[in-house]
Design a protein around this motif. Structure first.
Motif, mmCIF file in Angstrom:
data_model
loop_
_atom_site.group_PDB
_atom_site.id
_atom_site.type_symbol
_atom_site.label_atom_id
_atom_site.label_comp_id
_atom_site.label_asym_id
_atom_site.label_seq_id
_atom_site.Cartn_x
_atom_site.Cartn_y
_atom_site.Cartn_z
ATOM 1 N N ARG A 36 74.563 43.790 27.110
ATOM 2 C CA ARG A 36 74.141 44.729 28.150
ATOM 3 C C ARG A 36 74.917 46.032 27.962
ATOM 4 O O ARG A 36 76.116 46.025 27.723
ATOM 5 C CB ARG A 36 74.434 44.133 29.531
ATOM 6 C CG ARG A 36 74.008 44.974 30.677
ATOM 7 C CD ARG A 36 74.285 44.313 32.034
ATOM 8 N NE ARG A 36 75.715 44.049 32.225
ATOM 9 C CZ ARG A 36 76.268 42.836 32.217
ATOM 10 N NH1 ARG A 36 75.528 41.771 32.031
ATOM 11 N NH2 ARG A 36 77.560 42.678 32.390
ATOM 12 N N VAL A 37 74.223 47.147 28.057
ATOM 13 C CA VAL A 37 74.859 48.463 27.928
ATOM 14 C C VAL A 37 74.614 49.234 29.219
ATOM 15 O O VAL A 37 73.476 49.384 29.652
ATOM 16 C CB VAL A 37 74.289 49.257 26.727
ATOM 17 C CG1 VAL A 37 74.932 50.621 26.641
ATOM 18 C CG2 VAL A 37 74.488 48.490 25.437
ATOM 19 N N GLU A 38 75.694 49.710 29.831
ATOM 20 C CA GLU A 38 75.608 50.542 31.033
ATOM 21 C C GLU A 38 76.242 51.888 30.719
ATOM 22 O O GLU A 38 76.585 52.157 29.570
ATOM 23 C CB GLU A 38 76.318 49.837 32.192
ATOM 24 C CG GLU A 38 75.690 48.501 32.555
ATOM 25 C CD GLU A 38 76.494 47.732 33.582
ATOM 26 O OE1 GLU A 38 77.487 48.273 34.108
ATOM 27 O OE2 GLU A 38 76.135 46.588 33.858
ATOM 28 N N ASP A 39 76.421 52.722 31.736
ATOM 29 C CA ASP A 39 76.983 54.058 31.513
ATOM 30 C C ASP A 39 78.401 54.003 30.971
ATOM 31 O O ASP A 39 78.712 54.595 29.954
ATOM 32 C CB ASP A 39 76.980 54.875 32.807
ATOM 33 C CG ASP A 39 75.583 55.315 33.194
ATOM 34 O OD1 ASP A 39 74.727 55.388 32.293
ATOM 35 O OD2 ASP A 39 75.353 55.572 34.384
ATOM 36 N N LYS A 40 79.294 53.310 31.657
ATOM 37 C CA LYS A 40 80.703 53.299 31.271
ATOM 38 C C LYS A 40 81.186 51.933 30.820
ATOM 39 O O LYS A 40 82.303 51.799 30.354
ATOM 40 C CB LYS A 40 81.563 53.783 32.434
ATOM 41 C CG LYS A 40 81.268 55.218 32.821
ATOM 42 C CD LYS A 40 82.225 55.709 33.867
ATOM 43 C CE LYS A 40 81.793 57.072 34.308
ATOM 44 N NZ LYS A 40 82.726 58.097 33.962
ATOM 45 N N GLU A 41 80.361 50.916 30.958
ATOM 46 C CA GLU A 41 80.755 49.557 30.606
ATOM 47 C C GLU A 41 79.672 48.887 29.768
ATOM 48 O O GLU A 41 78.521 49.296 29.787
ATOM 49 C CB GLU A 41 80.984 48.727 31.874
ATOM 50 C CG GLU A 41 82.087 49.275 32.758
ATOM 51 C CD GLU A 41 82.170 48.541 34.080
ATOM 52 O OE1 GLU A 41 81.203 47.862 34.460
ATOM 53 O OE2 GLU A 41 83.206 48.659 34.732
ATOM 54 N N VAL A 42 80.077 47.848 29.046
ATOM 55 C CA VAL A 42 79.130 47.030 28.295
ATOM 56 C C VAL A 42 79.434 45.567 28.564
ATOM 57 O O VAL A 42 80.571 45.199 28.857
ATOM 58 C CB VAL A 42 79.195 47.300 26.768
ATOM 59 C CG1 VAL A 42 78.738 48.690 26.443
ATOM 60 C CG2 VAL A 42 80.557 47.054 26.224
ATOM 61 N N LYS B 71 82.773 41.856 30.823
ATOM 62 C CA LYS B 71 82.486 43.275 31.002
ATOM 63 C C LYS B 71 83.639 44.059 30.410
ATOM 64 O O LYS B 71 84.799 43.793 30.695
ATOM 65 C CB LYS B 71 82.376 43.588 32.489
ATOM 66 C CG LYS B 71 81.090 44.169 32.902
ATOM 67 C CD LYS B 71 81.092 44.475 34.376
ATOM 68 C CE LYS B 71 79.717 44.952 34.742
ATOM 69 N NZ LYS B 71 79.612 45.283 36.151
ATOM 70 N N ARG C 240 72.068 47.015 22.444
ATOM 71 C CA ARG C 240 72.083 45.561 22.591
ATOM 72 C C ARG C 240 71.939 44.897 21.224
ATOM 73 O O ARG C 240 71.125 45.305 20.402
ATOM 74 C CB ARG C 240 70.924 45.157 23.487
ATOM 75 C CG ARG C 240 70.957 43.743 23.891
ATOM 76 C CD ARG C 240 69.890 43.472 24.926
ATOM 77 N NE ARG C 240 70.029 42.106 25.354
ATOM 78 C CZ ARG C 240 69.031 41.338 25.714
ATOM 79 N NH1 ARG C 240 67.816 41.831 25.740
ATOM 80 N NH2 ARG C 240 69.251 40.106 26.070
ATOM 81 N N LYS D 225 83.654 50.915 27.801
ATOM 82 C CA LYS D 225 83.182 51.372 26.485
ATOM 83 C C LYS D 225 84.303 51.921 25.604
ATOM 84 O O LYS D 225 84.296 51.737 24.404
ATOM 85 C CB LYS D 225 82.119 52.457 26.649
ATOM 86 C CG LYS D 225 80.727 51.948 26.822
ATOM 87 C CD LYS D 225 79.761 53.117 26.794
ATOM 88 C CE LYS D 225 78.344 52.653 26.869
ATOM 89 N NZ LYS D 225 77.395 53.766 26.819
#
Length: 95
Positions: A55-61, A72, A39, A75
């Motif tokens: 925001r950072v998720e597994d496959k998306e930011v 969205k 972030r 990555k």
């Protein structure tokens, strides 16, 4: 017989060192860059859009491209990280 195949073998070895190996290195560097996203980093997307990661998720930011405008993004579509946020030391006084 070996002399006939020597140029072909030489071409395969040359192709490996000039094409395949550098591409594998670039892919490894890109994968490592995506794993270290956090972030606050300023990123450039493949489309040329510049934004800040919120925001950072597994496959998306989640990337903020303007004030209160978050998109969205997958990555893999991040081309480069322009600015990394440095974590502040715990004992530093805030100004």
């Amino acid at each position: 017989m070996l002399i006939q195949f020597a140029p072909l073998i030489l071409l395969v070895v040359l192709f490996y060192f000039l094409m395949i190996r550098p591409q594998q290195k670039r892919a490894k560097d890109h994968r490592q860059m995506l794993e270290t996203l956090k972030r606050g980093d300023v990123v450039v997307l493949n489309s040329g859009v510049i934004g800040k990661i919120v925001r950072v998720e597994d496959k998306e930011v989640g990337v903020e491209v303007a004030t209160n405008v978050t998109i969205k993004v997958v990555k893999g579509m991040i081309a480069e990280v322009r600015g990394r946020t440095a974590p502040a030391a715990a004992n530093d006084a805030k100004v």
